[in-house]
Design an enzyme around this catalytic site. Structure first.
Site, PDB file in Angstrom:
ATOM      1  N   TYR A 145       0.840  -1.204   0.000  1.00 47.04           N
ATOM      2  CA  TYR A 145       0.000   0.000   0.000  1.00 47.04           C
ATOM      3  C   TYR A 145       0.880   1.261   0.000  1.00 47.04           C
ATOM      4  O   TYR A 145       0.643   2.198  -0.781  1.00 47.04           O
ATOM      5  CB  TYR A 145      -0.892  -0.043   1.236  1.00 47.04           C
ATOM      6  CG  TYR A 145      -1.928   1.050   1.331  1.00 47.04           C
ATOM      7  CD1 TYR A 145      -3.095   0.995   0.583  1.00 47.04           C
ATOM      8  CD2 TYR A 145      -1.741   2.129   2.199  1.00 47.04           C
ATOM      9  CE1 TYR A 145      -4.057   1.989   0.698  1.00 47.04           C
ATOM     10  CE2 TYR A 145      -2.695   3.126   2.318  1.00 47.04           C
ATOM     11  CZ  TYR A 145      -3.849   3.051   1.564  1.00 47.04           C
ATOM     12  OH  TYR A 145      -4.799   4.036   1.665  1.00 47.04           O
TER      13      TYR A 145
ATOM     14  N   LYS B  64       1.054   4.180  -2.851  1.00 50.89           N
ATOM     15  CA  LYS B  64       0.654   5.560  -2.526  1.00 50.89           C
ATOM     16  C   LYS B  64       1.829   6.536  -2.665  1.00 50.89           C
ATOM     17  O   LYS B  64       1.638   7.703  -3.026  1.00 50.89           O
ATOM     18  CB  LYS B  64       0.073   5.611  -1.110  1.00 50.89           C
ATOM     19  CG  LYS B  64      -1.248   4.845  -0.968  1.00 50.89           C
ATOM     20  CD  LYS B  64      -2.327   5.393  -1.891  1.00 50.89           C
ATOM     21  CE  LYS B  64      -3.686   4.766  -1.666  1.00 50.89           C
ATOM     22  NZ  LYS B  64      -4.717   5.317  -2.545  1.00 50.89           N
TER      23      LYS B  64
HETATM   24  N1  LIG Z   1      -9.751   5.513   4.930  1.00 50.78           N
HETATM   25  C1  LIG Z   1      -8.548   5.969   5.143  1.00 50.78           C
HETATM   26  O1  LIG Z   1      -8.094   6.089   6.309  1.00 50.78           O
HETATM   27  C2  LIG Z   1      -7.667   6.376   3.990  1.00 50.78           C
HETATM   28  C3  LIG Z   1      -6.493   7.034   4.313  1.00 50.78           C
HETATM   29  C4  LIG Z   1      -5.644   7.438   3.282  1.00 50.78           C
HETATM   30  C5  LIG Z   1      -5.993   7.189   1.977  1.00 50.78           C
HETATM   31  N2  LIG Z   1      -7.134   6.540   1.681  1.00 50.78           N
HETATM   32  C6  LIG Z   1      -7.426   6.302   0.280  1.00 50.78           C
HETATM   33  O2  LIG Z   1      -8.646   6.915  -0.067  1.00 50.78           O
HETATM   34  C7  LIG Z   1      -9.277   6.173  -1.101  1.00 50.78           C
HETATM   35  C8  LIG Z   1     -10.683   5.820  -0.653  1.00 50.78           C
HETATM   36  O3  LIG Z   1     -10.583   5.058   0.528  1.00 50.78           O
HETATM   37  P1  LIG Z   1     -11.824   4.723   1.457  1.00 50.78           P
HETATM   38  O4  LIG Z   1     -11.325   4.687   2.832  1.00 50.78           O
HETATM   39  O5  LIG Z   1     -12.987   5.575   1.102  1.00 50.78           O
HETATM   40  O6  LIG Z   1     -12.061   3.206   1.007  1.00 50.78           O
HETATM   41  P2  LIG Z   1     -13.358   2.298   0.957  1.00 50.78           P
HETATM   42  O7  LIG Z   1     -14.427   2.800   1.841  1.00 50.78           O
HETATM   43  O8  LIG Z   1     -12.848   0.901   1.113  1.00 50.78           O
HETATM   44  O9  LIG Z   1     -13.832   2.528  -0.560  1.00 50.78           O
HETATM   45  C9  LIG Z   1     -12.992   2.139  -1.616  1.00 50.78           C
HETATM   46  C10 LIG Z   1     -13.616   2.581  -2.915  1.00 50.78           C
HETATM   47  O10 LIG Z   1     -12.769   2.143  -3.979  1.00 50.78           O
HETATM   48  C11 LIG Z   1     -13.538   1.406  -4.909  1.00 50.78           C
HETATM   49  N3  LIG Z   1     -12.732   0.387  -5.552  1.00 50.78           N
HETATM   50  C12 LIG Z   1     -11.937  -0.545  -4.985  1.00 50.78           C
HETATM   51  N4  LIG Z   1     -11.359  -1.291  -5.937  1.00 50.78           N
HETATM   52  C13 LIG Z   1     -11.794  -0.811  -7.141  1.00 50.78           C
HETATM   53  C14 LIG Z   1     -11.561  -1.148  -8.487  1.00 50.78           C
HETATM   54  N5  LIG Z   1     -10.731  -2.149  -8.832  1.00 50.78           N
HETATM   55  N6  LIG Z   1     -12.167  -0.419  -9.442  1.00 50.78           N
HETATM   56  C15 LIG Z   1     -13.002   0.572  -9.125  1.00 50.78           C
HETATM   57  N7  LIG Z   1     -13.276   0.959  -7.872  1.00 50.78           N
HETATM   58  C16 LIG Z   1     -12.678   0.255  -6.891  1.00 50.78           C
HETATM   59  C17 LIG Z   1     -14.688   0.822  -4.100  1.00 50.78           C
HETATM   60  O11 LIG Z   1     -15.761   0.617  -4.964  1.00 50.78           O
HETATM   61  P3  LIG Z   1     -16.559  -0.777  -5.149  1.00 50.78           P
HETATM   62  O12 LIG Z   1     -15.983  -1.771  -4.193  1.00 50.78           O
HETATM   63  O13 LIG Z   1     -17.975  -0.409  -4.870  1.00 50.78           O
HETATM   64  O14 LIG Z   1     -16.311  -1.097  -6.579  1.00 50.78           O
HETATM   65  C18 LIG Z   1     -14.982   1.961  -3.130  1.00 50.78           C
HETATM   66  O15 LIG Z   1     -15.809   2.912  -3.739  1.00 50.78           O
HETATM   67  C19 LIG Z   1      -8.391   4.959  -1.374  1.00 50.78           C
HETATM   68  O16 LIG Z   1      -7.535   5.227  -2.457  1.00 50.78           O
HETATM   69  C20 LIG Z   1      -7.598   4.844  -0.097  1.00 50.78           C
HETATM   70  O17 LIG Z   1      -6.372   4.202  -0.291  1.00 50.78           O
HETATM   71  C21 LIG Z   1      -8.002   6.123   2.670  1.00 50.78           C
END
Ligand SMILES: NC(=O)c1ccc[n+]([C@@H]2O[C@H](COP(=O)([O-])OP(=O)(O)OC[C@H]3O[C@@H](n4cnc5c(N)ncnc54)[C@H](OP(=O)(O)O)[C@@H]3O)[C@@H](O)[C@H]2O)c1
Length: 246
Positions: free
Chosen positions: A154, A158
């Site tokens: 990851y 990133k």
């Molecule tokens: N939560 C945190 O603490 C955090 C911190 C730093 C960065 N981020 C980043 O922020 C972004 C969103 O994270 P989140 O926490 O909102 O995650 P989440 O709730 O797990 O949602 C992930 C999203 O990505 C989509 N997704 C996953 N694999 C995919 C694929 N192959 N094609 C298309 N869509 C896909 C999922 O859609 P479906 O499964 O419905 O297709 C869902 O909408 C990510 O890039 C994550 O790495 C999150």
């Protein structure tokens, strides 16, 4: 760019969490939002945007399918005439200490978080260059900036996004296109829901602002970068992390 009501924004991973909040915020600021996720999972997001008086449509997209990405962008440009904003948000985590990390978990995370973003950005570049305007916003992570045990795959994806986005920013600045990174810290979504009890307290203690962030905290930063007010900002990493990394 044209008037805000005509702006078209594509948000990947818009079915939940950060992507949904970003899609809703862009809908509120007058964008026509193409909310993309796998298997029409972003239908609820579209309903929320249209229910609030905005414009949105659902798209089925797996970002690991480069041809599907290209087809989606082609279809959006054909039907809607333009693409003004890309928020490359879709991402996954498959955590494991490196000694035990399976090659498939390395590949899957890189394919989604880095190569998926490459495909999306490459696909929107041509129409944005033609328009001589565009906003590209990639969603990295504080983990890409500071590393984290158990997240080598990851963190690599990133951190890679940061270099990638800066390179893109330099390539297309002369065409009126900006490219920036938003790097969230710990945000309350499905991705972090496994954090409970002591583990959660430990993480919170690393955050000077002493709380996990909300998807809306991230959406505010993304909305700003998509707005006219951010016209002179490119190649930057905007941390939305409660001060966890400075
Ligand atoms: N939560 C945190 O603490 C955090 C911190 C730093 C960065 N981020 C980043 O922020 C972004 C969103 O994270 P989140 O926490 O909102 O995650 P989440 O709730 O797990 O949602 C992930 C999203 O990505 C989509 N997704 C996953 N694999 C995919 C694929 N192959 N094609 C298309 N869509 C896909 C999922 O859609 P479906 O499964 O419905 O297709 C869902 O909408 C990510 O890039 C994550 O790495 C999150």
């Amino acid at each position: 760019m044209t008037g805000s009501t005509e702006r078209v924004a594509i948000v990947t991973g818009a079915s939940r969490g950060i992507g949904r909040a970003v899609a809703e915020a862009l809908g509120q600021s007058g964008h026509l939002v193409v909310a993309a996720a796998r298997e029409r999972n972003a239908e609820g997001t579209v309903e929320a945007i249209t229910g609030a008086g905005g414009r949105a449509e659902v798209a089925t997209l797996d970002v690991t399918d480069t041809e599907a990405v290209s087809d989606l962008v082609g279809d959006v440009v054909k039907r809607l005439g333009r693409v003004d904003v890309l928020v490359a948000n879709a991402g996954i985590a498959r955590d494991q200490l490196l000694l035990r990390l399976k090659r498939e978990d390395w590949d899957q995370v890189l394919a989604t978080n880095l190569t998926g973003v490459f495909s999306c950005v490459q696909a929107v570049l041509r129409p944005m260059v033609r328009q001589r305007s565009g906003r590209i916003i990639t969603i990295s992570s504080v983990v890409g900036q500071m590393g984290n045990a158990g997240q080598a795959n990851y963190a690599a994806s990133k951190a890679g996004l940061i270099g990638f986005t800066k390179a893109v920013a330099k390539e297309v600045a002369s065409r009126g296109i900006t490219a920036n990174v938003v790097a969230p810290g710990l945000i309350e979504t499905d991705m972090t829901k496994a954090l409970t009890g002591d583990g959660r307290d430990q993480w919170e203690s690393l955050v000077p602002l002493r709380r996990l962030g909300s998807p809306a905290d991230v959406a505010h930063a993304v909305s700003f970068l998509a707005s006219d007010g951010a016209a002179y900002i490119t190649g930057q990493v905007v941390g939305v992390n409660g001060g966890m990394y400075m």
